[in-house]
Design a protein around this motif. Structure first.
Motif, mmCIF file in Angstrom:
data_model
loop_
_atom_site.group_PDB
_atom_site.id
_atom_site.type_symbol
_atom_site.label_atom_id
_atom_site.label_comp_id
_atom_site.label_asym_id
_atom_site.label_seq_id
_atom_site.Cartn_x
_atom_site.Cartn_y
_atom_site.Cartn_z
ATOM 1 N N VAL A 21 -8.036 -10.589 -6.065
ATOM 2 C CA VAL A 21 -6.953 -9.493 -6.492
ATOM 3 C C VAL A 21 -6.198 -10.018 -7.654
ATOM 4 O O VAL A 21 -5.608 -11.123 -7.257
ATOM 5 C CB VAL A 21 -6.340 -8.742 -5.072
ATOM 6 N N TYR A 70 1.211 2.762 -4.516
ATOM 7 C CA TYR A 70 0.591 1.908 -5.364
ATOM 8 C C TYR A 70 1.078 0.607 -5.587
ATOM 9 O O TYR A 70 2.463 0.551 -5.256
ATOM 10 C CB TYR A 70 0.347 2.589 -6.738
ATOM 11 N N LEU A 95 -8.865 -5.137 -7.718
ATOM 12 C CA LEU A 95 -9.586 -5.798 -6.795
ATOM 13 C C LEU A 95 -10.781 -6.032 -7.493
ATOM 14 O O LEU A 95 -11.672 -5.111 -7.899
ATOM 15 C CB LEU A 95 -9.799 -4.920 -5.434
ATOM 16 N N SER A 150 -9.260 -1.451 -11.452
ATOM 17 C CA SER A 150 -8.639 -1.782 -10.406
ATOM 18 C C SER A 150 -8.279 -3.385 -10.443
ATOM 19 O O SER A 150 -8.957 -4.079 -11.010
ATOM 20 C CB SER A 150 -9.728 -1.602 -9.139
ATOM 21 N N GLU A 162 -8.381 4.545 -0.720
ATOM 22 C CA GLU A 162 -7.317 3.330 -0.425
ATOM 23 C C GLU A 162 -8.062 1.960 -0.645
ATOM 24 O O GLU A 162 -8.764 1.887 0.055
ATOM 25 C CB GLU A 162 -6.341 3.293 0.657
ATOM 26 N N ASN A 163 -7.589 1.108 -1.230
ATOM 27 C CA ASN A 163 -8.075 -0.288 -1.201
ATOM 28 C C ASN A 163 -7.709 -1.214 -0.065
ATOM 29 O O ASN A 163 -8.562 -1.705 0.571
ATOM 30 C CB ASN A 163 -7.623 -1.240 -2.332
ATOM 31 N N LEU A 164 -6.605 -0.985 0.776
ATOM 32 C CA LEU A 164 -5.913 -1.373 1.752
ATOM 33 C C LEU A 164 -5.558 -0.470 2.781
ATOM 34 O O LEU A 164 -4.661 0.280 2.515
ATOM 35 C CB LEU A 164 -4.600 -2.263 1.435
ATOM 36 N N LEU A 192 2.129 -8.852 -3.565
ATOM 37 C CA LEU A 192 1.962 -7.358 -4.190
ATOM 38 C C LEU A 192 3.491 -6.757 -4.329
ATOM 39 O O LEU A 192 4.117 -7.114 -3.370
ATOM 40 C CB LEU A 192 1.095 -6.256 -3.549
ATOM 41 N N ASP A 231 -14.402 -3.421 -7.490
ATOM 42 C CA ASP A 231 -13.673 -2.237 -7.109
ATOM 43 C C ASP A 231 -13.748 -1.082 -8.340
ATOM 44 O O ASP A 231 -13.252 -1.501 -9.550
ATOM 45 C CB ASP A 231 -12.555 -1.847 -6.501
ATOM 46 N N VAL A 263 0.277 -6.593 -8.983
ATOM 47 C CA VAL A 263 -0.061 -8.011 -8.327
ATOM 48 C C VAL A 263 1.130 -8.964 -8.920
ATOM 49 O O VAL A 263 1.222 -8.921 -10.162
ATOM 50 C CB VAL A 263 -1.387 -8.429 -8.861
ATOM 51 N N VAL A 311 -3.359 -1.765 -6.873
ATOM 52 C CA VAL A 311 -4.018 -1.640 -5.669
ATOM 53 C C VAL A 311 -3.242 -0.333 -5.149
ATOM 54 O O VAL A 311 -2.091 -0.050 -5.312
ATOM 55 C CB VAL A 311 -3.410 -2.901 -4.823
ATOM 56 N N TYR A 312 -3.991 0.355 -4.228
ATOM 57 C CA TYR A 312 -3.618 1.617 -3.371
ATOM 58 C C TYR A 312 -3.577 1.224 -2.026
ATOM 59 O O TYR A 312 -4.642 0.688 -1.558
ATOM 60 C CB TYR A 312 -4.367 2.836 -3.859
#
Length: 230
Positions: A37, A154, A50, A48, A94-96, A120, A53, A157, A68-69
């Motif tokens: 990331v 959101y 990531l 993204s 969502e990523n996480l 983040l 992604d 990084v 990142v979401y």
């Protein structure tokens, strides 16, 4: 607090997006990782944060301030009960998918360490769109999601790193203002009279929301302005 699920999307052709190529990466699926990331670059060019992604509509998604979401599993569970259907991790794009984290109650500028290296910073909430509604297949979804207010967050990084499913999440910085993701989401959607309050978050706030708040204050001062605007 932990990263329950780490989710990546691949480009997929669909009929419900107005993106020129007719593809979307919203249908994200869990992966074990590790996944790198890092800051992806400016909105409009960067995708993204990531690796691996897909962000297909860079007009509205991706870029450093939306790298990142994150969405809370607890909020997905609440939607499962409300909708009467199973909602797997990643289904909201969502990523996480987090566990034990008050994502929508997080403060703008709040910083999370995920795993050992990644840091983040929370920037804003997610505004629902036509693609999100088409993906879920729920009539009136944009309005319903907006009314509920559990927008997820959101993040940008601050320090890059690798993460994997199951990694711990630690809040390493929490600002002393009271501007939460929930407050910003309401201010930019249904309660624009709240816009002056979000300025307390300063430059940690997503630049688009910061600009909207400053324009509102320039026009109306600290008063609310007409309630039917926006």
């Amino acid at each position: 607090m932990k990263l329950l699920s780490l989710n990546l999307g691949r480009p997929k052709p669909v009929e419900y997006t107005d993106q020129a190529e007719g593809v979307t990466g919203i249908d994200k699926r869990p992966v074990e990782g590790p996944v790198r990331v890092s800051a992806p670059g400016a909105k409009g060019t960067g995708g993204s944060g990531l690796a691996g992604d897909a962000v297909c509509d860079k007009r509205h998604h991706g870029g450093d301030d939306q790298a990142v979401y994150a969405y809370a599993r607890e909020d997905l569970d609440a939607w499962e009960r409300a909708l009467g259907r199973t909602l797997p991790c990643g289904v909201f794009g969502e990523n996480l998918t987090t566990e034990g984290v008050d994502v929508t109650g997080a403060k703008i500028g709040e910083r999370w360490r995920v795993g050992s290296d990644l840091v983040l910073e929370v920037t804003t909430g997610r505004i629902p769109c036509r693609t999100f509604q088409g993906h879920l297949g729920e009539k009136g979804w944009v309005r319903r999601f907006t009314r509920d207010g559990a927008s997820g967050a959101y993040l940008r990084v601050i320090e890059p790193g690798e993460i994997r499913a199951g990694d711990p999440i630690e809040v390493v910085h929490r600002p002393d203002h009271e501007v939460t993701v929930s407050l910003v989401f309401r201010a930019v959607t249904t309660e624009r009279e709240l816009l002056p309050r979000v300025l307390a978050a300063g430059d940690a706030l997503h630049p688009e929301e910061l600009r909207a708040a400053r324009e509102h204050v320039a026009k109306y001062g600290s008063r609310s302005g007409p309630r039917d605007e926006g």
